[in-house]
Design a protein around this motif. Structure first.
Motif, PDB file in Angstrom:
ATOM      1  N   UNK A 130       0.812  -1.219   0.000  1.00 13.97           N
ATOM      2  CA  UNK A 130       0.000   0.000   0.000  1.00 13.97           C
ATOM      3  C   UNK A 130       0.844   1.267   0.000  1.00 13.97           C
ATOM      4  N   UNK A 131       2.134   1.152   0.360  1.00 16.63           N
ATOM      5  CA  UNK A 131       2.999   2.338   0.453  1.00 16.63           C
ATOM      6  C   UNK A 131       3.908   2.509  -0.753  1.00 16.63           C
ATOM      7  N   UNK A 132       3.914   1.544  -1.664  1.00 21.63           N
ATOM      8  CA  UNK A 132       4.878   1.600  -2.765  1.00 21.63           C
ATOM      9  C   UNK A 132       4.651   2.809  -3.664  1.00 21.63           C
ATOM     10  N   UNK A 133       3.380   3.177  -3.825  1.00 19.56           N
ATOM     11  CA  UNK A 133       3.095   4.355  -4.657  1.00 19.56           C
ATOM     12  C   UNK A 133       3.685   5.612  -4.077  1.00 19.56           C
ATOM     13  N   UNK A 134       3.667   5.731  -2.740  1.00 18.64           N
ATOM     14  CA  UNK A 134       4.245   6.900  -2.082  1.00 18.64           C
ATOM     15  C   UNK A 134       5.762   6.922  -2.217  1.00 18.64           C
ATOM     16  N   UNK A 135       6.395   5.757  -2.164  1.00 16.29           N
ATOM     17  CA  UNK A 135       7.858   5.691  -2.294  1.00 16.29           C
ATOM     18  C   UNK A 135       8.292   6.078  -3.712  1.00 16.29           C
ATOM     19  N   UNK A 136       7.535   5.624  -4.703  1.00 14.30           N
ATOM     20  CA  UNK A 136       7.884   5.942  -6.094  1.00 14.30           C
ATOM     21  C   UNK A 136       7.525   7.393  -6.415  1.00 14.30           C
ATOM     22  N   UNK A 137       6.328   7.801  -6.008  1.00 14.96           N
ATOM     23  CA  UNK A 137       5.883   9.158  -6.287  1.00 14.96           C
ATOM     24  C   UNK A 137       5.381   9.318  -7.708  1.00 14.96           C
ATOM     25  N   UNK A 138       4.766  10.448  -7.957  1.00 15.14           N
ATOM     26  CA  UNK A 138       4.242  10.730  -9.295  1.00 15.14           C
ATOM     27  C   UNK A 138       5.393  10.888 -10.281  1.00 15.14           C
ATOM     28  N   UNK A 139       5.326  10.119 -11.350  1.00 13.96           N
ATOM     29  CA  UNK A 139       6.368  10.121 -12.391  1.00 13.96           C
ATOM     30  C   UNK A 139       7.751   9.789 -11.830  1.00 13.96           C
ATOM     31  N   UNK A 140       7.785   9.084 -10.680  1.00 17.75           N
ATOM     32  CA  UNK A 140       9.064   8.686 -10.099  1.00 17.75           C
ATOM     33  C   UNK A 140       9.794   9.795  -9.369  1.00 17.75           C
ATOM     34  N   UNK A 141       9.097  10.908  -9.077  1.00 19.49           N
ATOM     35  CA  UNK A 141       9.757  12.050  -8.441  1.00 19.49           C
ATOM     36  C   UNK A 141      10.285  11.715  -7.045  1.00 19.49           C
ATOM     37  N   UNK A 144      13.361   9.353  -7.070  1.00 18.40           N
ATOM     38  CA  UNK A 144      14.532  10.093  -7.583  1.00 18.40           C
ATOM     39  C   UNK A 144      15.127  10.976  -6.498  1.00 18.40           C
ATOM     40  N   UNK A 145      14.268  11.596  -5.710  1.00 14.94           N
ATOM     41  CA  UNK A 145      14.746  12.437  -4.610  1.00 14.94           C
ATOM     42  C   UNK A 145      15.453  11.596  -3.556  1.00 14.94           C
ATOM     43  N   UNK A 146      14.914  10.402  -3.269  1.00 17.31           N
ATOM     44  CA  UNK A 146      15.550   9.516  -2.294  1.00 17.31           C
ATOM     45  C   UNK A 146      16.939   9.097  -2.769  1.00 17.31           C
ATOM     46  N   UNK A 147      17.078   8.831  -4.062  1.00 15.14           N
ATOM     47  CA  UNK A 147      18.385   8.466  -4.612  1.00 15.14           C
ATOM     48  C   UNK A 147      19.370   9.610  -4.489  1.00 15.14           C
ATOM     49  N   UNK A 148      18.898  10.821  -4.769  1.00 15.43           N
ATOM     50  CA  UNK A 148      19.774  11.992  -4.710  1.00 15.43           C
ATOM     51  C   UNK A 148      20.224  12.280  -3.283  1.00 15.43           C
ATOM     52  N   UNK A 149      19.301  12.212  -2.341  1.00 15.27           N
ATOM     53  CA  UNK A 149      19.626  12.530  -0.953  1.00 15.27           C
ATOM     54  C   UNK A 149      20.557  11.498  -0.328  1.00 15.27           C
ATOM     55  N   UNK A 151      22.421   9.067  -2.120  1.00 13.60           N
ATOM     56  CA  UNK A 151      23.551   8.662  -2.956  1.00 13.60           C
ATOM     57  C   UNK A 151      23.539   7.186  -3.289  1.00 13.60           C
ATOM     58  N   UNK A 152      22.506   6.479  -2.856  1.00 18.54           N
ATOM     59  CA  UNK A 152      22.416   5.041  -3.110  1.00 18.54           C
ATOM     60  C   UNK A 152      21.576   4.770  -4.352  1.00 18.54           C
ATOM     61  N   UNK A 153      21.791   3.603  -4.929  1.00 16.69           N
ATOM     62  CA  UNK A 153      20.966   3.164  -6.049  1.00 16.69           C
ATOM     63  C   UNK A 153      19.778   2.399  -5.482  1.00 16.69           C
ATOM     64  N   UNK A 154      18.567   2.926  -5.708  1.00 16.93           N
ATOM     65  CA  UNK A 154      17.342   2.341  -5.140  1.00 16.93           C
ATOM     66  C   UNK A 154      16.481   1.829  -6.282  1.00 16.93           C
ATOM     67  N   UNK A 155      16.132   0.546  -6.228  1.00 20.45           N
ATOM     68  CA  UNK A 155      15.359  -0.082  -7.300  1.00 20.45           C
ATOM     69  C   UNK A 155      14.186  -0.856  -6.715  1.00 20.45           C
ATOM     70  N   UNK A 156      12.992  -0.608  -7.255  1.00 19.05           N
ATOM     71  CA  UNK A 156      11.815  -1.387  -6.874  1.00 19.05           C
ATOM     72  C   UNK A 156      11.760  -2.608  -7.780  1.00 19.05           C
ATOM     73  N   UNK A 157      11.789  -3.790  -7.181  1.00 22.87           N
ATOM     74  CA  UNK A 157      11.875  -5.025  -7.946  1.00 22.87           C
ATOM     75  C   UNK A 157      10.491  -5.617  -8.190  1.00 22.87           C
ATOM     76  N   UNK A 158      10.318  -6.195  -9.365  1.00 29.39           N
ATOM     77  CA  UNK A 158       9.085  -6.908  -9.690  1.00 29.39           C
ATOM     78  C   UNK A 158       9.187  -8.320  -9.137  1.00 29.39           C
TER      79      UNK A 158
END
Length: 462
Positions: A130-141, A144-149, A151-158
């Motif tokens: 239920x929280x995955x949409x919030x982590x990804x954000x609209x259009x992945x925003x 992307x911010x989490x990655x920038x802040x 410095x890690x590579x963050x990937x949501x896996x299928x």
């Protein structure tokens, strides 16, 4: 004759002198050439090629953006450096060309660079679906911010193994991973609190009893003609939660998407009820004439709250009446025109929430839906009782124009699943009960029983 003798004497003298000079030249030239050879050998011996193995995961950093890092080392040491692939899956061969001193210096710099590289790790975490949409954000925003802040590579896996959770891979240094986890946990925590607030708010909803058909009138309508059984363009196949707010039969019912918009609607209804409940406010919005297609404020017979409604038609009788369609719920009612009021413009800030749908994959076991089929469907879907169901998009149909300003919109088909009743597939239950049959010659999508708290954006519910 004497002249000839003199000439021969001169020629022979010059010849002897030339031979002697040539012999001397050869002797001296041999010494000079030996000196040149020695100098050349000395120069060549000062240049060499060093070979070192560099871990593949460091090569990109060593080269740098646009080759900046490796160019600095080359300029600093006066060497030429390039890489070659090897049979090893872990290393690349680094070739350093230059003088002995330069190669040694370049090698030391490269070894120092490799040694000082941070150790990269990989860690997986699981978060609620239920929280995955919030982590990804609209259009992945957001991600992307989490990655920038961090410095890690963050990937949501299928990963389909997690029914109620989603796996996220985090790659980076230990410090970067810890920071990324902390940031993700903050987002999830806020999403969970928001979800709890929504659940508490929606739990306060009172059952909205739909108006029954007049005695003797048929509750049956013809099943819509299915033009194409395929996912609606732009709509994901992920299940989402809904309420069934009104119905005619399994081929025609209305849903609301569970989520923030449903809470906004509740607030809007309370605000309208408070405002139009005061006679002095109603006096400001009296309608001189009520016409088909008007959007009005009206009460609902069974709870006396005020709602947004559309005038479907005017019924000319002893007291002029209007048949209304409640745009946020899908049900209808007949109200005196004198009880309708102008809808204040700011009450239109929220899009209409009722979405007309049909039950995918099935059709009546006969020419039309039986009363028993309608009653079972109403029972299993908890119509207007505000109990959540899981839905999945599965095609669309085209219906003839049935109400004002509603022409041309496709009607989505959905698969419905009970959440509390052991994830029952409502279409399958109707078929098992002999009340429906599966449609023929349609490309049916898989009827996954996976449920989700994800809030999916549907055009008419945003």
């Amino acid at each position: 004759m004497s002249v000839i003798k003199q000439s021969l004497t001169v020629i022979l003298g010059l010849t002897a002198l030339g031979v002697s000079s040539y012999v001397l030249y050869l002797l001296f030239r041999k010494d000079d050439d030996e000196d040149d050879y020695t100098d050349t050998y000395a120069k060549i011996s000062k240049f060499k090629t060093h070979q070192i193995n560099v871990p593949k995961n460091v090569v990109r950093s060593l080269i740098g953006r646009n080759g900046k890092t490796i160019k600095q080392i080359q300029e600093q040491t006066g060497t030429n450096i390039y890489f070659r692939d090897t049979d090893s899956s872990d290393y690349k061969l680094c070739l350093i060309k230059g003088s002995v001193e330069a190669c040694n210096l370049a090698e030391n710099l490269i070894q120092e660079f490799v040694t000082n590289q941070p150790i990269l790790e990989n860690e997986d975490i699981w978060i609620p679906l239920s929280s995955i949409g919030r982590v990804i954000g609209r259009n992945g925003d957001q991600i992307s911010e989490l990655r920038t802040l961090s410095g890690a590579k963050i990937t949501v896996l299928d990963d389909d193994r997690g029914r109620n959770s989603k796996r996220i891979s985090i790659k980076g240094t230990r410090e970067q991973i810890n920071l990324a986890k902390s940031l993700i946990e903050d987002v999830v925590d806020k999403a969970m609190k928001r979800q709890e607030f929504l659940e508490a708010s929606l739990a306060k909803r009172e059952p909205r009893v739909p108006p029954k058909s007049p005695e003797g009138a048929s509750r049956i309508v013809e099943s819509p003609k299915v033009e194409k059984m395929s996912p609606i363009p732009g709509q994901p196949e992920t299940p989402f939660e809904i309420y069934v707010s009104a119905m005619v039969d399994p081929s025609r019912f209305w849903v609301q998407i569970v989520g923030p918009k449903a809470t906004e609607l509740d607030c809007l209804v309370e605000e309208m009820t408070e405002y139009y409940g005061k006679p002095e406010n109603r006096a400001l919005h009296v309608l001189g004439e009520v016409k088909q297609g008007d959007l009005v404020a009206a009460t609902f017979l069974y709870d006396k709250k005020w709602y947004r409604a559309e005038v479907l038609k005017i019924i000319e009788c002893e007291s002029k009446q209007a048949e209304l369609y409640y745009v946020d719920y899908g049900d209808t009612d007949t109200v005196l025109c004198t009880d309708l009021y102008e809808l204040r413009t700011d009450f239109l800030r929220l899009h209409f929430q009722a979405i007309e749908c049909f039950l995918a994959r099935v059709e009546p076991n006969g020419e039309s839906w039986s009363e028993e089929a309608v009653d079972r469907f109403e029972e299993w879907t908890h119509v207007a009782q505000w109990k959540k169901l899981s839905a999945k998009m599965n095609g669309y149909s085209v219906r003839e124009k049935t109400r004002a300003k509603r022409e041309g919109s496709p009607v989505p088909g959905v698969d419905l699943y009970g959440i509390e009743e052991h994830d029952i597939d409502i279409a399958e239950e109707l078929v098992k009960s002999g009340l429906a049959v599966f449609k023929k010659d349609t490309n049916l999508l898989s009827s996954s029983r996976t449920t989700s708290n994800s809030n999916i954006s549907v055009a008419s519910s945003s």
